[in-house]
Write a protein that holds these residues in place. Structure first.
Motif, PDB file in Angstrom:
ATOM      1  N   ASP A 106      -9.418  12.431 -14.584  1.00 56.24           N
ATOM      2  CA  ASP A 106     -10.646  12.370 -15.387  1.00 56.24           C
ATOM      3  C   ASP A 106     -11.568  11.259 -14.906  1.00 56.24           C
ATOM      4  N   THR A 107     -10.976  10.141 -14.464  1.00 54.35           N
ATOM      5  CA  THR A 107     -11.777   9.033 -13.940  1.00 54.35           C
ATOM      6  C   THR A 107     -12.597   9.490 -12.735  1.00 54.35           C
ATOM      7  N   ALA A 108     -11.952  10.212 -11.821  1.00 53.14           N
ATOM      8  CA  ALA A 108     -12.637  10.684 -10.612  1.00 53.14           C
ATOM      9  C   ALA A 108     -13.792  11.620 -10.963  1.00 53.14           C
ATOM     10  N   LYS A 136      -9.666   8.150  -0.520  1.00 51.62           N
ATOM     11  CA  LYS A 136      -9.573   7.123   0.529  1.00 51.62           C
ATOM     12  C   LYS A 136      -9.970   5.742   0.009  1.00 51.62           C
ATOM     13  N   GLY A 137     -10.454   5.699  -1.243  1.00 53.04           N
ATOM     14  CA  GLY A 137     -10.885   4.420  -1.808  1.00 53.04           C
ATOM     15  C   GLY A 137     -12.231   3.971  -1.281  1.00 53.04           C
ATOM     16  N   TRP A 141     -16.430  -0.190  -5.743  1.00 52.89           N
ATOM     17  CA  TRP A 141     -15.292  -0.956  -6.261  1.00 52.89           C
ATOM     18  C   TRP A 141     -13.946  -0.500  -5.692  1.00 52.89           C
ATOM     19  N   GLY A 142     -13.968   0.361  -4.675  1.00 51.21           N
ATOM     20  CA  GLY A 142     -12.741   0.665  -3.946  1.00 51.21           C
ATOM     21  C   GLY A 142     -11.795   1.630  -4.634  1.00 51.21           C
ATOM     22  N   SER A 143     -10.525   1.511  -4.288  1.00 52.66           N
ATOM     23  CA  SER A 143      -9.509   2.476  -4.686  1.00 52.66           C
ATOM     24  C   SER A 143      -9.024   2.267  -6.126  1.00 52.66           C
ATOM     25  N   TYR A 144      -9.011   3.359  -6.893  1.00 51.22           N
ATOM     26  CA  TYR A 144      -8.419   3.347  -8.231  1.00 51.22           C
ATOM     27  C   TYR A 144      -6.966   2.880  -8.145  1.00 51.22           C
ATOM     28  N   PHE A 145      -6.248   3.383  -7.155  1.00 50.72           N
ATOM     29  CA  PHE A 145      -4.817   3.094  -7.062  1.00 50.72           C
ATOM     30  C   PHE A 145      -4.550   1.651  -6.651  1.00 50.72           C
ATOM     31  N   ASP A 146      -5.368   1.104  -5.764  1.00 46.97           N
ATOM     32  CA  ASP A 146      -5.235  -0.321  -5.428  1.00 46.97           C
ATOM     33  C   ASP A 146      -5.488  -1.182  -6.665  1.00 46.97           C
TER      34      ASP A 146
END
Length: 265
Positions: A106-108, A136-137, A141-146
């Protein structure tokens, strides 16, 4: 939105012990949380919280932090930064940190619509293009997972409380009560109920033009859980599932996100 000069100035930012830090990845509900905390401050102090500066801590000119010294307490500091990128004074002064997460699918989707709806920020030609960059981030603000991996290391810190967007959607009154208790605010059940009523997505969206100006209708688009099903292809869903397994399976945050319920059901 965030210049290197501003980041240099941010390093020397002087936090206060009663500052309230709201940390989240973009489009996880930061404006919602900002509203709830503002309402709580008003309930206990009768001081209407206003935003003389753009509320995201890392956005603005380098002189912003000097001006913020004049703000009355408690100050609300919203941020999309990793834990280890925040100014050291936040930890030295034991400021309380609320961390808001939302399921990554949902964030994406919300982030994609935000980029394509809001004027003056880059847009994407298609959802497929955005999804590739998100995975790929290579988005703001870059990668959600990072971001998630970094914050997960501090999920048990005494001055940190994690909140789930989906939990707020399911039981807003309970969420508001937990936030108030964490911040040390003593409120009646009636006050909690009043704040919850004012803080529903529908109530905030109805007042968004008044509170956020022209960008308001983009900030409060749908607020639904499961909207990802309208855009994700099966292969994309599988790719996100694999990324979640790789990065967050077995972690405290991974369990808290209830990924199977919200991203595979």
């Amino acid at each position: 939105m965030c210049t290197s000069e501003t980041f240099q100035a941010l390093d020397t930012f002087e936090a206060r012990s009663d500052d309230i830090v709201l940390a989240s990845y973009p489009k996880c509900g930061s404006n919602w949380l900002l509203h709830i905390v503002s309402e709580l401050i008003f309930a206990v102090s009768k001081i209407k919280y206003n935003y003389p500066e753009f509320p995201v801590l890392e956005c603005g000119d380098p002189e912003k932090y000097q001006r913020m010294k004049q703000f009355s307490s408690p100050r609300i500091l919203a941020t999309h930064l990793h834990y280890d990128k925040l100014p050291g004074s936040i930890f030295e002064n034991n400021a309380k940190i609320l961390v808001l997460f939302r399921n990554p699918k949902d964030t994406a989707v919300s982030f994609f619509h935000f980029h394509n709806d809001v004027p003056d920020i880059p847009s994407y030609g298609s959802w497929d293009e955005f999804f590739r960059q998100f995975m790929k981030g290579q988005v703001s603000w870059g990668s959600y997972f990072d971001f998630a991996i970094n914050w997960n290391k501090h999920i048990d810190d005494a001055n940190v409380k994690f909140i789930l967007y989906e939990d707020l959607k399911e039981n807003l009154t309970s969420g508001v009560k937990q936030i108030a208790e964490f911040l040390g605010f003593s409120l009646t059940e009636e006050q909690i109920e009043t704040i919850s009523t004012r803080s529903t997505f529908q109530a905030m969206r109805a007042k968004s033009q008044e509170t956020h100006g022209a960008v308001g209708r983009f900030l409060f688009r749908k607020g639904e859980v499961g909207d990802w099903k309208n855009l994700f292809r099966e292969t994309q869903s599988q790719a996100m599932d694999e990324k979640f397994q790789e990065c967050l399976a077995g972690t405290s945050l991974g369990a808290k996100l209830k990924y199977v319920s919200y991203c595979q059901a």
